[in-house]
Design a protein around this motif. Structure first.
Motif, PDB file in Angstrom:
ATOM      1  N   LYS A  75       2.963  11.772   7.970  1.00 37.82           N
ATOM      2  CA  LYS A  75       1.679  11.856   7.261  1.00 37.82           C
ATOM      3  C   LYS A  75       1.403  10.555   6.512  1.00 37.82           C
ATOM      4  CE  LYS A  75      -1.922  14.244   5.665  1.00 37.82           C
ATOM      5  NZ  LYS A  75      -2.481  13.338   4.645  1.00 37.82           N
ATOM      6  N   LEU A  76       2.423   9.972   5.908  1.00 36.03           N
ATOM      7  CA  LEU A  76       2.246   8.685   5.243  1.00 36.03           C
ATOM      8  C   LEU A  76       1.763   7.622   6.219  1.00 36.03           C
ATOM      9  CD1 LEU A  76       5.435   8.378   3.003  1.00 36.03           C
ATOM     10  CD2 LEU A  76       3.095   8.715   2.202  1.00 36.03           C
ATOM     11  N   ALA A  77       2.398   7.570   7.400  1.00 41.32           N
ATOM     12  CA  ALA A  77       2.014   6.577   8.407  1.00 41.32           C
ATOM     13  C   ALA A  77       0.577   6.800   8.868  1.00 41.32           C
ATOM     14  CB  ALA A  77       2.980   6.644   9.587  1.00 41.32           C
ATOM     15  N   GLU A  89      -2.658   4.252   8.357  1.00 40.57           N
ATOM     16  CA  GLU A  89      -3.532   3.819   9.454  1.00 40.57           C
ATOM     17  C   GLU A  89      -4.995   4.127   9.136  1.00 40.57           C
ATOM     18  OE1 GLU A  89      -4.337   5.046  14.085  1.00 40.57           O
ATOM     19  OE2 GLU A  89      -2.254   4.857  13.425  1.00 40.57           O
ATOM     20  N   ALA A  90      -5.249   5.291   8.541  1.00 41.66           N
ATOM     21  CA  ALA A  90      -6.625   5.653   8.193  1.00 41.66           C
ATOM     22  C   ALA A  90      -7.191   4.715   7.127  1.00 41.66           C
ATOM     23  CB  ALA A  90      -6.669   7.098   7.703  1.00 41.66           C
ATOM     24  N   GLU A  91      -6.333   4.308   6.191  1.00 42.16           N
ATOM     25  CA  GLU A  91      -6.779   3.446   5.095  1.00 42.16           C
ATOM     26  C   GLU A  91      -6.855   1.976   5.510  1.00 42.16           C
ATOM     27  OE1 GLU A  91      -8.019   2.884   1.109  1.00 42.16           O
ATOM     28  OE2 GLU A  91      -7.615   4.753   2.192  1.00 42.16           O
ATOM     29  N   LEU A  92      -5.964   1.563   6.420  1.00 42.93           N
ATOM     30  CA  LEU A  92      -5.875   0.157   6.848  1.00 42.93           C
ATOM     31  C   LEU A  92      -5.957   0.086   8.378  1.00 42.93           C
ATOM     32  CD1 LEU A  92      -2.808  -0.757   4.575  1.00 42.93           C
ATOM     33  CD2 LEU A  92      -5.212  -1.248   4.050  1.00 42.93           C
ATOM     34  N   PRO A  93      -7.070   0.505   8.967  1.00 43.26           N
ATOM     35  CA  PRO A  93      -7.133   0.634  10.433  1.00 43.26           C
ATOM     36  C   PRO A  93      -6.986  -0.680  11.186  1.00 43.26           C
ATOM     37  CG  PRO A  93      -9.319   0.884   9.448  1.00 43.26           C
ATOM     38  CD  PRO A  93      -8.351   0.885   8.316  1.00 43.26           C
ATOM     39  N   ASP A  94      -7.319  -1.792  10.558  1.00 39.49           N
ATOM     40  CA  ASP A  94      -7.188  -3.089  11.232  1.00 39.49           C
ATOM     41  C   ASP A  94      -5.775  -3.655  11.131  1.00 39.49           C
ATOM     42  OD1 ASP A  94      -9.882  -3.047  11.921  1.00 39.49           O
ATOM     43  OD2 ASP A  94     -10.469  -4.028  10.031  1.00 39.49           O
ATOM     44  N   LEU A  95      -4.909  -2.966  10.362  1.00 36.54           N
ATOM     45  CA  LEU A  95      -3.592  -3.523  10.083  1.00 36.54           C
ATOM     46  C   LEU A  95      -2.448  -2.614  10.509  1.00 36.54           C
ATOM     47  CD1 LEU A  95      -2.397  -6.038   8.680  1.00 36.54           C
ATOM     48  CD2 LEU A  95      -2.473  -4.770   6.521  1.00 36.54           C
ATOM     49  N   VAL A  96      -2.692  -1.300  10.581  1.00 34.41           N
ATOM     50  CA  VAL A  96      -1.605  -0.334  10.760  1.00 34.41           C
ATOM     51  C   VAL A  96      -1.830   0.520  11.994  1.00 34.41           C
ATOM     52  CG1 VAL A  96      -0.439   1.690   9.751  1.00 34.41           C
ATOM     53  CG2 VAL A  96      -1.118  -0.219   8.279  1.00 34.41           C
ATOM     54  N   TRP A 150       0.842  -1.204   0.000  1.00 32.23           N
ATOM     55  CA  TRP A 150       0.000   0.000   0.000  1.00 32.23           C
ATOM     56  C   TRP A 150       0.873   1.248   0.000  1.00 32.23           C
ATOM     57  CZ3 TRP A 150      -0.754   4.458   2.675  1.00 32.23           C
ATOM     58  CH2 TRP A 150      -1.916   5.171   2.390  1.00 32.23           C
ATOM     59  N   LEU A 151       1.898   1.245   0.842  1.00 28.55           N
ATOM     60  CA  LEU A 151       2.786   2.412   0.917  1.00 28.55           C
ATOM     61  C   LEU A 151       3.556   2.605  -0.388  1.00 28.55           C
ATOM     62  CD1 LEU A 151       4.060   1.919   4.559  1.00 28.55           C
ATOM     63  CD2 LEU A 151       2.878   3.963   3.717  1.00 28.55           C
ATOM     64  N   ARG A 152       3.935   1.501  -1.030  1.00 33.58           N
ATOM     65  CA  ARG A 152       4.641   1.612  -2.312  1.00 33.58           C
ATOM     66  C   ARG A 152       3.804   2.391  -3.314  1.00 33.58           C
ATOM     67  NH1 ARG A 152       5.399  -3.487  -6.316  1.00 33.58           N
ATOM     68  NH2 ARG A 152       3.130  -3.372  -6.104  1.00 33.58           N
ATOM     69  N   GLU A 153       2.515   2.051  -3.417  1.00 37.61           N
ATOM     70  CA  GLU A 153       1.672   2.741  -4.389  1.00 37.61           C
ATOM     71  C   GLU A 153       1.483   4.200  -4.026  1.00 37.61           C
ATOM     72  OE1 GLU A 153       0.985   1.254  -7.289  1.00 37.61           O
ATOM     73  OE2 GLU A 153       2.312  -0.183  -6.310  1.00 37.61           O
ATOM     74  N   ARG A 154       1.354   4.471  -2.735  1.00 34.83           N
ATOM     75  CA  ARG A 154       1.197   5.865  -2.301  1.00 34.83           C
ATOM     76  C   ARG A 154       2.472   6.669  -2.596  1.00 34.83           C
ATOM     77  NH1 ARG A 154      -0.812   9.418   1.618  1.00 34.83           N
ATOM     78  NH2 ARG A 154       0.369  11.330   1.202  1.00 34.83           N
ATOM     79  N   LEU A 155       3.619   6.103  -2.313  1.00 31.96           N
ATOM     80  CA  LEU A 155       4.878   6.785  -2.561  1.00 31.96           C
ATOM     81  C   LEU A 155       5.102   6.988  -4.061  1.00 31.96           C
ATOM     82  CD1 LEU A 155       6.935   4.890   0.125  1.00 31.96           C
ATOM     83  CD2 LEU A 155       6.778   7.387   0.021  1.00 31.96           C
ATOM     84  N   ARG A 156       4.789   5.990  -4.850  1.00 29.45           N
ATOM     85  CA  ARG A 156       4.928   6.131  -6.294  1.00 29.45           C
ATOM     86  C   ARG A 156       3.997   7.218  -6.832  1.00 29.45           C
ATOM     87  NH1 ARG A 156       5.304  -0.054  -8.715  1.00 29.45           N
ATOM     88  NH2 ARG A 156       7.500  -0.436  -8.180  1.00 29.45           N
ATOM     89  N   ALA A 157       2.776   7.296  -6.286  1.00 33.18           N
ATOM     90  CA  ALA A 157       1.850   8.343  -6.703  1.00 33.18           C
ATOM     91  C   ALA A 157       2.405   9.723  -6.382  1.00 33.18           C
ATOM     92  CB  ALA A 157       0.488   8.143  -6.014  1.00 33.18           C
ATOM     93  N   ASP A 158       3.243   9.813  -5.365  1.00 39.39           N
ATOM     94  CA  ASP A 158       3.894  11.071  -5.005  1.00 39.39           C
ATOM     95  C   ASP A 158       5.195  11.290  -5.767  1.00 39.39           C
ATOM     96  OD1 ASP A 158       1.896  11.786  -3.288  1.00 39.39           O
ATOM     97  OD2 ASP A 158       3.061  11.566  -1.442  1.00 39.39           O
ATOM     98  N   GLY A 159       5.460  10.433  -6.754  1.00 38.27           N
ATOM     99  CA  GLY A 159       6.612  10.635  -7.618  1.00 38.27           C
ATOM    100  C   GLY A 159       7.915  10.072  -7.095  1.00 38.27           C
ATOM    101  N   LEU A 160       7.863   9.225  -6.055  1.00 38.59           N
ATOM    102  CA  LEU A 160       9.080   8.687  -5.447  1.00 38.59           C
ATOM    103  C   LEU A 160       9.328   7.249  -5.890  1.00 38.59           C
ATOM    104  CD1 LEU A 160       8.697  10.063  -1.811  1.00 38.59           C
ATOM    105  CD2 LEU A 160      10.084  11.003  -3.663  1.00 38.59           C
ATOM    106  N   ASP A 161      10.599   6.902  -6.060  1.00 41.19           N
ATOM    107  CA  ASP A 161      10.997   5.524  -6.308  1.00 41.19           C
ATOM    108  C   ASP A 161      11.110   4.817  -4.964  1.00 41.19           C
ATOM    109  OD1 ASP A 161      11.184   6.287  -8.936  1.00 41.19           O
ATOM    110  OD2 ASP A 161      13.363   6.480  -8.926  1.00 41.19           O
TER     111      ASP A 161
END
Length: 311
Positions: free
Chosen positions: A191-193, A197-204, A149-160
């Motif tokens: 903010k990413l963290a 947590e907001a997107e995956l509340p049962d996991l993060v 999930w974080l990979r996709e969010r970071l990539r959407a922000d233009g980061l490798d």
């Protein structure tokens, strides 16, 4: 009698080479030194120009462990050091810039921990790190789900984005950055963290509070702070077995269905380097650094989804 070895013109006294450090497998100090020597080409670029903190365990993981930032007594005068500012003043730390220094430091029996900045740009991070730490009964399997999930969010922000095991129980995500003040990187990582947590509340969970963490993955953003360090890629860890903080492919992360799939020992690293090369090489290429996003999806809106970054 302590053997004297010459490494790149430097004379080193390497002691107790037959001493068993990892009792469960019989892994010796000599094998540790051989491991560091044989992986130096991949390891050294992650150590160069960064002040090193040592987690020393001279009698093995079951013995006394101590974290050392200051230059140890008896350090050879040819070992590079650097002044590092701390809240309580300035201290001097070792910088492992070459094979001889790596072997000298390995002889102290150590894990290597480094900050996200270089000595020529203190407190200006050239990489972002997220430490995904599972709370039992969660394992690295859950870390991989969060990592994707974080990979996709970071990539959407233009980061490798690149991944490695912690060498303990978790997973580290790393992104090369244009040098950026550490406090800005920390704020973005927090903010990413929180978003995870907001997107995956049962996991993060994004807070360190122990009572919140059982069965969840703690996304530790704090290691981006200038005063913090993270286990260096390819370092051995003071665990029951000689585990290594190991770069992994995104295919391995995507396919992780069992915690044992992402446990790598010292003997596994040379074959992995031969098979995959240095997966984290781009972290040490200044040309790969990306600007830190200013908004939720970067200054120009969502981008980067088509780039196969870090794969």
């Amino acid at each position: 009698m302590t053997p004297i070895t010459e490494v790149e013109g430097r004379r080193l006294a390497l002691s107790n080479l037959d001493k068993v450090l990892y009792a469960a497998s019989g892994f010796t100090k000599g094998e540790m030194l051989h491991y560091y020597a044989s992986t130096a080409e991949a390891l050294l670029p992650h150590l160069r120009h960064r002040p090193v903190s040592f987690l020393r365990f001279p009698d093995g993981p079951d013995g006394q462990r101590f974290f050392a930032k200051n230059v140890p007594p008896g350090t050879p005068d040819w070992v590079h050091t650097a002044d590092v500012r701390r809240s309580d003043g300035t201290s001097r730390q070792v910088v492992v810039d070459d094979l001889a220094t790596l072997m000298w430091a390995g002889n102290l029996v150590t894990e290597f921990h480094t900050p996200q900045w270089r000595t020529d740009a203190p407190a200006r991070a050239d990489r972002l790190v997220l430490d995904l730490d599972p709370g039992e009964p969660a394992t690295v399997v859950e870390c991989c789900r969060v990592g994707l999930w974080l990979r996709e969010r970071l990539r959407a922000d233009g980061l490798d984005v690149y991944a490695k095991t912690s060498g303990s129980k978790g997973l580290h995500l790393l992104c090369p950055l244009e040098p950026t003040p550490s406090e800005q990187v920390t704020a973005y990582a927090k903010k990413l963290a929180q978003d995870a947590e907001a997107e995956l509340p049962d996991l993060v969970v994004h807070r360190m509070t122990r009572s919140l963490r059982p069965g969840k993955v703690f996304v530790d953003f704090s290691q981006n702070a200038a005063a913090k360090t993270t286990a260096t890629p390819y370092t051995l860890r003071a665990r029951p077995e000689p585990t290594v903080s190991t770069p992994v492919t995104w295919e391995e992360v995507e396919g992780c269905g069992d915690q044992d799939q992402l446990v790598f020992l010292a003997a596994d690293i040379a074959p992995r380097l031969e098979r995959y090369g240095e997966l984290l090489g781009p972290l040490n290429d200044p040309g790969q650094g990306r600007p830190l996003p200013h908004g939720p999806h970067g200054p120009h809106g969502p981008r980067g989804r088509t780039r196969e970054a870090g794969s």
